[in-house]
Write a protein that holds these residues in place. Structure first.
Motif, PDB file in Angstrom:
ATOM      1  N   PHE A   1      25.360  21.919  -0.209  1.00 53.07           N
ATOM      2  CA  PHE A   1      25.829  22.622   0.980  1.00 53.07           C
ATOM      3  C   PHE A   1      27.095  23.421   0.683  1.00 53.07           C
ATOM      4  O   PHE A   1      27.236  24.576   1.102  1.00 53.07           O
ATOM      5  CB  PHE A   1      26.089  21.637   2.117  1.00 53.07           C
ATOM      6  N   SER A   2      28.027  22.824  -0.059  1.00 52.72           N
ATOM      7  CA  SER A   2      29.273  23.516  -0.409  1.00 52.72           C
ATOM      8  C   SER A   2      28.991  24.794  -1.188  1.00 52.72           C
ATOM      9  O   SER A   2      29.634  25.828  -0.974  1.00 52.72           O
ATOM     10  CB  SER A   2      30.181  22.592  -1.231  1.00 52.72           C
ATOM     11  N   LEU A   3      28.026  24.729  -2.094  1.00 51.26           N
ATOM     12  CA  LEU A   3      27.674  25.897  -2.898  1.00 51.26           C
ATOM     13  C   LEU A   3      27.100  27.008  -2.023  1.00 51.26           C
ATOM     14  O   LEU A   3      27.554  28.159  -2.074  1.00 51.26           O
ATOM     15  CB  LEU A   3      26.658  25.510  -3.981  1.00 51.26           C
ATOM     16  N   LEU A   4      26.095  26.686  -1.220  1.00 52.78           N
ATOM     17  CA  LEU A   4      25.451  27.704  -0.385  1.00 52.78           C
ATOM     18  C   LEU A   4      26.430  28.292   0.635  1.00 52.78           C
ATOM     19  O   LEU A   4      26.424  29.497   0.892  1.00 52.78           O
ATOM     20  CB  LEU A   4      24.251  27.105   0.342  1.00 52.78           C
ATOM     21  N   ALA A   5      27.286  27.434   1.205  1.00 56.10           N
ATOM     22  CA  ALA A   5      28.224  27.883   2.237  1.00 56.10           C
ATOM     23  C   ALA A   5      29.409  28.648   1.662  1.00 56.10           C
ATOM     24  O   ALA A   5      30.152  29.284   2.407  1.00 56.10           O
ATOM     25  CB  ALA A   5      28.722  26.682   3.042  1.00 56.10           C
ATOM     26  N   SER A   6      29.587  28.602   0.339  1.00 59.20           N
ATOM     27  CA  SER A   6      30.706  29.313  -0.277  1.00 59.20           C
ATOM     28  C   SER A   6      30.557  30.824  -0.122  1.00 59.20           C
ATOM     29  O   SER A   6      31.536  31.554  -0.107  1.00 59.20           O
ATOM     30  CB  SER A   6      30.832  28.951  -1.764  1.00 59.20           C
TER      31      SER A   6
ATOM     32  N   ASP B   1      21.799  24.351 -11.997  1.00 63.13           N
ATOM     33  CA  ASP B   1      22.876  24.333 -12.978  1.00 63.13           C
ATOM     34  C   ASP B   1      24.204  23.901 -12.358  1.00 63.13           C
ATOM     35  O   ASP B   1      24.932  23.081 -12.927  1.00 63.13           O
ATOM     36  CB  ASP B   1      23.012  25.724 -13.605  1.00 63.13           C
ATOM     37  N   LYS B   2      24.523  24.451 -11.175  1.00 59.46           N
ATOM     38  CA  LYS B   2      25.837  24.199 -10.568  1.00 59.46           C
ATOM     39  C   LYS B   2      25.922  22.865  -9.824  1.00 59.46           C
ATOM     40  O   LYS B   2      26.997  22.292  -9.707  1.00 59.46           O
ATOM     41  CB  LYS B   2      26.199  25.355  -9.636  1.00 59.46           C
ATOM     42  N   VAL B   3      24.800  22.406  -9.294  1.00 62.94           N
ATOM     43  CA  VAL B   3      24.822  21.154  -8.529  1.00 62.94           C
ATOM     44  C   VAL B   3      24.428  19.954  -9.392  1.00 62.94           C
ATOM     45  O   VAL B   3      25.053  18.900  -9.333  1.00 62.94           O
ATOM     46  CB  VAL B   3      23.899  21.238  -7.287  1.00 62.94           C
ATOM     47  N   TRP B   4      23.399  20.130 -10.214  1.00 65.60           N
ATOM     48  CA  TRP B   4      22.930  19.007 -11.030  1.00 65.60           C
ATOM     49  C   TRP B   4      23.413  19.074 -12.484  1.00 65.60           C
ATOM     50  O   TRP B   4      23.537  18.066 -13.143  1.00 65.60           O
ATOM     51  CB  TRP B   4      21.405  18.930 -10.985  1.00 65.60           C
ATOM     52  N   GLY B   5      23.684  20.290 -12.961  1.00 68.67           N
ATOM     53  CA  GLY B   5      24.191  20.448 -14.315  1.00 68.67           C
ATOM     54  C   GLY B   5      23.284  19.807 -15.349  1.00 68.67           C
ATOM     55  O   GLY B   5      22.069  19.925 -15.302  1.00 68.67           O
ATOM     56  N   ASN B   6      23.901  19.106 -16.284  1.00 65.89           N
ATOM     57  CA  ASN B   6      23.151  18.457 -17.363  1.00 65.89           C
ATOM     58  C   ASN B   6      22.962  16.955 -17.136  1.00 65.89           C
ATOM     59  O   ASN B   6      22.645  16.212 -18.055  1.00 65.89           O
ATOM     60  CB  ASN B   6      23.866  18.678 -18.707  1.00 65.89           C
ATOM     61  N   GLU B   7      23.196  16.536 -15.881  1.00 70.09           N
ATOM     62  CA  GLU B   7      23.134  15.094 -15.596  1.00 70.09           C
ATOM     63  C   GLU B   7      21.737  14.533 -15.851  1.00 70.09           C
ATOM     64  O   GLU B   7      21.547  13.556 -16.555  1.00 70.09           O
ATOM     65  CB  GLU B   7      23.534  14.819 -14.142  1.00 70.09           C
ATOM     66  N   VAL B   8      20.760  15.171 -15.245  1.00 73.93           N
ATOM     67  CA  VAL B   8      19.383  14.702 -15.387  1.00 73.93           C
ATOM     68  C   VAL B   8      18.461  15.902 -15.397  1.00 73.93           C
ATOM     69  O   VAL B   8      18.838  16.999 -15.003  1.00 73.93           O
ATOM     70  CB  VAL B   8      18.961  13.765 -14.224  1.00 73.93           C
ATOM     71  N   VAL B   9      17.261  15.705 -15.841  1.00 77.63           N
ATOM     72  CA  VAL B   9      16.271  16.770 -15.780  1.00 77.63           C
ATOM     73  C   VAL B   9      15.551  16.659 -14.443  1.00 77.63           C
ATOM     74  O   VAL B   9      14.901  15.656 -14.159  1.00 77.63           O
ATOM     75  CB  VAL B   9      15.258  16.654 -16.943  1.00 77.63           C
ATOM     76  N   VAL B  10      15.710  17.699 -13.616  1.00 77.63           N
ATOM     77  CA  VAL B  10      15.073  17.684 -12.301  1.00 77.63           C
ATOM     78  C   VAL B  10      14.239  18.944 -12.142  1.00 77.63           C
ATOM     79  O   VAL B  10      14.447  19.952 -12.826  1.00 77.63           O
ATOM     80  CB  VAL B  10      16.112  17.601 -11.157  1.00 77.63           C
ATOM     81  N   GLY B  11      13.309  18.917 -11.217  1.00 71.79           N
ATOM     82  CA  GLY B  11      12.460  20.067 -10.959  1.00 71.79           C
ATOM     83  C   GLY B  11      12.874  20.767  -9.686  1.00 71.79           C
ATOM     84  O   GLY B  11      13.741  20.295  -8.947  1.00 71.79           O
ATOM     85  N   GLY B  12      12.253  21.921  -9.456  1.00 77.71           N
ATOM     86  CA  GLY B  12      12.576  22.692  -8.273  1.00 77.71           C
ATOM     87  C   GLY B  12      12.313  21.940  -6.983  1.00 77.71           C
ATOM     88  O   GLY B  12      12.951  22.191  -5.973  1.00 77.71           O
ATOM     89  N   ARG B  13      11.379  21.008  -7.030  1.00 71.21           N
ATOM     90  CA  ARG B  13      11.058  20.227  -5.831  1.00 71.21           C
ATOM     91  C   ARG B  13      12.260  19.427  -5.350  1.00 71.21           C
ATOM     92  O   ARG B  13      12.414  19.184  -4.152  1.00 71.21           O
ATOM     93  CB  ARG B  13       9.883  19.287  -6.161  1.00 71.21           C
ATOM     94  N   THR B  14      13.129  19.053  -6.267  1.00 74.12           N
ATOM     95  CA  THR B  14      14.343  18.305  -5.905  1.00 74.12           C
ATOM     96  C   THR B  14      15.202  19.127  -4.948  1.00 74.12           C
ATOM     97  O   THR B  14      15.738  18.592  -3.963  1.00 74.12           O
ATOM     98  CB  THR B  14      15.159  17.965  -7.166  1.00 74.12           C
ATOM     99  N   ILE B  15      15.335  20.419  -5.223  1.00 74.76           N
ATOM    100  CA  ILE B  15      16.120  21.289  -4.343  1.00 74.76           C
ATOM    101  C   ILE B  15      15.476  21.346  -2.958  1.00 74.76           C
ATOM    102  O   ILE B  15      16.162  21.239  -1.944  1.00 74.76           O
ATOM    103  CB  ILE B  15      16.219  22.709  -4.925  1.00 74.76           C
TER     104      ILE B  15
ATOM    105  N   VAL C   1      14.235  32.219   0.445  1.00 71.05           N
ATOM    106  CA  VAL C   1      13.842  33.539  -0.043  1.00 71.05           C
ATOM    107  C   VAL C   1      12.765  33.289  -1.092  1.00 71.05           C
ATOM    108  O   VAL C   1      13.062  32.846  -2.206  1.00 71.05           O
ATOM    109  CB  VAL C   1      15.026  34.310  -0.647  1.00 71.05           C
ATOM    110  N   LYS C   2      11.530  33.522  -0.713  1.00 68.89           N
ATOM    111  CA  LYS C   2      10.386  33.152  -1.539  1.00 68.89           C
ATOM    112  C   LYS C   2      10.474  33.730  -2.945  1.00 68.89           C
ATOM    113  O   LYS C   2      10.714  34.909  -3.136  1.00 68.89           O
ATOM    114  CB  LYS C   2       9.090  33.616  -0.866  1.00 68.89           C
ATOM    115  N   GLY C   3      10.301  32.861  -3.915  1.00 66.50           N
ATOM    116  CA  GLY C   3      10.319  33.281  -5.304  1.00 66.50           C
ATOM    117  C   GLY C   3      11.698  33.462  -5.893  1.00 66.50           C
ATOM    118  O   GLY C   3      11.838  33.775  -7.071  1.00 66.50           O
ATOM    119  N   VAL C   4      12.744  33.261  -5.072  1.00 66.10           N
ATOM    120  CA  VAL C   4      14.114  33.456  -5.564  1.00 66.10           C
ATOM    121  C   VAL C   4      14.960  32.200  -5.382  1.00 66.10           C
ATOM    122  O   VAL C   4      15.404  31.577  -6.348  1.00 66.10           O
ATOM    123  CB  VAL C   4      14.802  34.643  -4.845  1.00 66.10           C
ATOM    124  N   GLY C   5      15.188  31.797  -4.125  1.00 67.76           N
ATOM    125  CA  GLY C   5      16.034  30.630  -3.898  1.00 67.76           C
ATOM    126  C   GLY C   5      16.346  30.428  -2.429  1.00 67.76           C
ATOM    127  O   GLY C   5      15.489  30.651  -1.564  1.00 67.76           O
ATOM    128  N   TYR C   6      17.597  30.053  -2.148  1.00 69.74           N
ATOM    129  CA  TYR C   6      18.001  29.739  -0.774  1.00 69.74           C
ATOM    130  C   TYR C   6      19.331  30.407  -0.435  1.00 69.74           C
ATOM    131  O   TYR C   6      20.121  30.728  -1.316  1.00 69.74           O
ATOM    132  CB  TYR C   6      18.169  28.225  -0.603  1.00 69.74           C
TER     133      TYR C   6
END
Length: 233
Positions: free
Chosen positions: A170-175, A188-202, A221-226
């Motif tokens: 939320f902090s990232l998007l609201a920035s 990259d900015k929220v999860w970084g290198n902590e764990v391997v996650v997929g787009g479904r996590t977002i 925004v389809k095909g891009v992000g949020y």
């Protein structure tokens, strides 16, 4: 005039566009700088540090995509608002624009009064995000307070304690309200290198934020992000 301190860089290779759009924006009280290609745009941006850049894509010498990329890589211009202004409405052009850091996209032709309204809306994004001090741990985004010291969100006077990743997302998007954040950047900015996650996590975290903060505040925004949108209802 209240807009006298706001600087806008208008970039287009068509003299008529520079003249007509520039004229209408000057009538609103904005300081207007113009450039007719990407090379001039980069030079003017570095010299004048505008609040908003309206950037055509199809231009000679250096196109808008490359110019945007160079501006974003320039120290002090990382957070300037950039909107593409082009007759090309294909999806791939929009995605390419977002990929190099554009905040928005306006398609020609457009009536001057409508364009001015869109620009005013873009500039309101800057005013909605106010840091209380340079090193403040609290950020007020359209009435929603992000308290990084206590790790809580305050909405309508109510404190919301979010799990760490939801809070960081939320902090990232609201920035930058209205800015489209690409999925890879979010990971990259929220999860970084902590764990391997997929787009479904977002997607799951966005769904939870919609439930807690507001359905209308988060746009896909389809095909891009949020992006985070300030609800002005």
């Amino acid at each position: 005039m209240e807009n006298a301190n706001i600087k806008i860089l208008l970039v287009d290779d068509e003299p008529d566009i520079l003249e007509i759009v520039g004229y209408n924006l000057k009538n609103e009280g904005y300081q207007i700088f113009t450039a007719k290609n990407g090379i001039e745009a980069v030079e003017s941006a570095k010299k004048n540090t505008p609040h908003l850049i309206i950037l055509d894509i199809m231009m000679p010498e250096m196109d808008g995509i490359e110019a945007c990329e160079k501006i974003r890589a320039t120290k002090g211009l990382e957070n300037v608002l950039i909107t593409f202004f082009t007759a090309r409405g294909e999806d791939y052009s929009q995605v390419a624009g977002f990929n190099v850091g554009a905040d928005d996209y306006i398609t020609k032709p457009i009536k001057p009064k409508v364009l001015v309204s869109k620009i005013k809306a873009l500039l309101r994004r800057v005013k909605h995000v106010q840091l209380e001090t340079a090193n403040s741990e609290k950020i007020n985004v359209g009435g929603i307070i992000i308290d990084r010291e206590e790790y809580v969100i305050i909405k309508n006077g109510e404190k919301l304690s979010l799990p760490r990743k939801e809070f960081e997302l939320f902090s990232l998007l609201a920035s930058k309200p209205g800015k489209v954040f690409k999925r890879d950047d979010i990971l990259d900015k929220v999860w970084g290198n902590e764990v391997v996650v997929g787009g479904r996590t977002i997607d799951v975290h966005i769904r939870k934020l919609r439930e807690k903060i507001g359905e209308k505040n988060f746009k896909t925004v389809k095909g891009v992000g949020y992006k985070f949108v300030i609800n002005e209802d």
